[in-house]
Design an enzyme around this catalytic site. Sequence first.
Site, PDB file in Angstrom:
ATOM      1  N   TYR A   1      56.467  32.940  32.009  1.00 22.83           N
ATOM      2  CA  TYR A   1      56.535  32.940  30.551  1.00 22.83           C
ATOM      3  C   TYR A   1      57.702  32.055  30.110  1.00 22.83           C
ATOM      4  O   TYR A   1      57.595  31.291  29.151  1.00 22.83           O
ATOM      5  CB  TYR A   1      56.734  34.376  30.038  1.00 22.83           C
ATOM      6  CG  TYR A   1      55.533  35.267  30.318  1.00 22.83           C
ATOM      7  CD1 TYR A   1      54.416  35.242  29.479  1.00 22.83           C
ATOM      8  CD2 TYR A   1      55.491  36.096  31.436  1.00 22.83           C
ATOM      9  CE1 TYR A   1      53.304  36.028  29.736  1.00 22.83           C
ATOM     10  CE2 TYR A   1      54.383  36.883  31.707  1.00 22.83           C
ATOM     11  CZ  TYR A   1      53.288  36.851  30.858  1.00 22.83           C
ATOM     12  OH  TYR A   1      52.185  37.618  31.129  1.00 22.83           O
TER      13      TYR A   1
ATOM     14  N   ASN B   1      45.910  35.255  22.688  1.00 25.09           N
ATOM     15  CA  ASN B   1      44.935  34.240  23.063  1.00 25.09           C
ATOM     16  C   ASN B   1      43.523  34.789  22.898  1.00 25.09           C
ATOM     17  O   ASN B   1      43.165  35.779  23.529  1.00 25.09           O
ATOM     18  CB  ASN B   1      45.168  33.826  24.524  1.00 25.09           C
ATOM     19  CG  ASN B   1      44.041  32.976  25.077  1.00 25.09           C
ATOM     20  OD1 ASN B   1      43.427  32.210  24.348  1.00 25.09           O
ATOM     21  ND2 ASN B   1      43.782  33.134  26.367  1.00 25.09           N
TER      22      ASN B   1
ATOM     23  N   CYS C   1      45.479  31.962  30.082  1.00 27.05           N
ATOM     24  CA  CYS C   1      46.680  32.786  29.951  1.00 27.05           C
ATOM     25  C   CYS C   1      46.870  33.646  31.197  1.00 27.05           C
ATOM     26  O   CYS C   1      47.935  34.198  31.407  1.00 27.05           O
ATOM     27  CB  CYS C   1      46.591  33.655  28.704  1.00 27.05           C
ATOM     28  SG  CYS C   1      45.261  34.846  28.719  1.00 27.05           S
ATOM     29  N   HIS C   2      45.818  33.725  32.025  1.00 23.49           N
ATOM     30  CA  HIS C   2      45.954  34.520  33.247  1.00 23.49           C
ATOM     31  C   HIS C   2      46.847  33.823  34.267  1.00 23.49           C
ATOM     32  O   HIS C   2      47.241  34.425  35.252  1.00 23.49           O
ATOM     33  CB  HIS C   2      44.577  34.792  33.848  1.00 23.49           C
ATOM     34  CG  HIS C   2      43.825  33.558  34.240  1.00 23.49           C
ATOM     35  ND1 HIS C   2      43.146  32.785  33.326  1.00 23.49           N
ATOM     36  CD2 HIS C   2      43.679  32.946  35.443  1.00 23.49           C
ATOM     37  CE1 HIS C   2      42.588  31.751  33.963  1.00 23.49           C
ATOM     38  NE2 HIS C   2      42.899  31.825  35.238  1.00 23.49           N
TER      39      HIS C   2
ATOM     40  N   GLU D   1      41.274  31.976  42.179  1.00 22.00           N
ATOM     41  CA  GLU D   1      41.778  30.607  42.013  1.00 22.00           C
ATOM     42  C   GLU D   1      42.590  30.148  43.197  1.00 22.00           C
ATOM     43  O   GLU D   1      42.780  28.958  43.409  1.00 22.00           O
ATOM     44  CB  GLU D   1      42.699  30.494  40.794  1.00 22.00           C
ATOM     45  CG  GLU D   1      42.039  30.650  39.506  1.00 22.00           C
ATOM     46  CD  GLU D   1      42.820  30.001  38.364  1.00 22.00           C
ATOM     47  OE1 GLU D   1      43.924  29.494  38.566  1.00 22.00           O
ATOM     48  OE2 GLU D   1      42.288  30.030  37.266  1.00 22.00           O
TER      49      GLU D   1
END
Length: 177
Positions: free
Chosen positions: A117, A140, A148-149, A175
């Site tokens: 962040y 979001n 945002c993940h 991912e």
Amino acid sequence: MASLRWRGQAVQYAVRPCSLGQVLVAATGAGVCMVAFDDAEASLVAAMRARFAGAVFADAGDATEISRFDAWLTGVRHAILHPRQVPTLPLDLRGTDFQRTVWQALRGIAPGRIASYSAIAARIGRPRAARAVAAACAGNPVALLVPCHRVVREDGGLGGFRWGIDRKRILLERERT
DNA sequence: CGTTAAGCTTGAA
DNA sequence: TTCAAGCTTAACG
């Protein structure tokens, strides 16, 4: 404010089952305006109606012809299983200047990568606004499309996820590599 | 390590 | 306009 912002807007949406529960995709003629997850369809629709108060909703499931919306929906559903290949779809995001700046910055995080962040805060020129960045992430409207993940805590923690921390964990897991 | 306070934006009162 | 609260963090005991 938001109610006026969306008043009269035509919003098309669809809820479909997916590996993360139910996914809702909503869009205006300008682009996708919401992608959200939850266990129940009812709560997803309720959340949508609350966020876009004043808009005119249309369940895409009632549509008979193949539309551009269907393509967006397909793209999102595919991205759920392959978050590294998030399609670049037109978006219709409305928020404060700060939020839009943050969301834009998030789109700069490469697939498979993560950022804290505070790192995002620094990137937008507000090194001390880490917590505000978190708030913007929480606001979001489009999961996946605005990744945002991929934002986690400086100390290695996952941070939070508006649509359930488990889903964030799963997406990051998919991912990796 | 658990707490605390600094820090910034937002939505509600 | 004031205020509490949040997907944080650095500092402190």
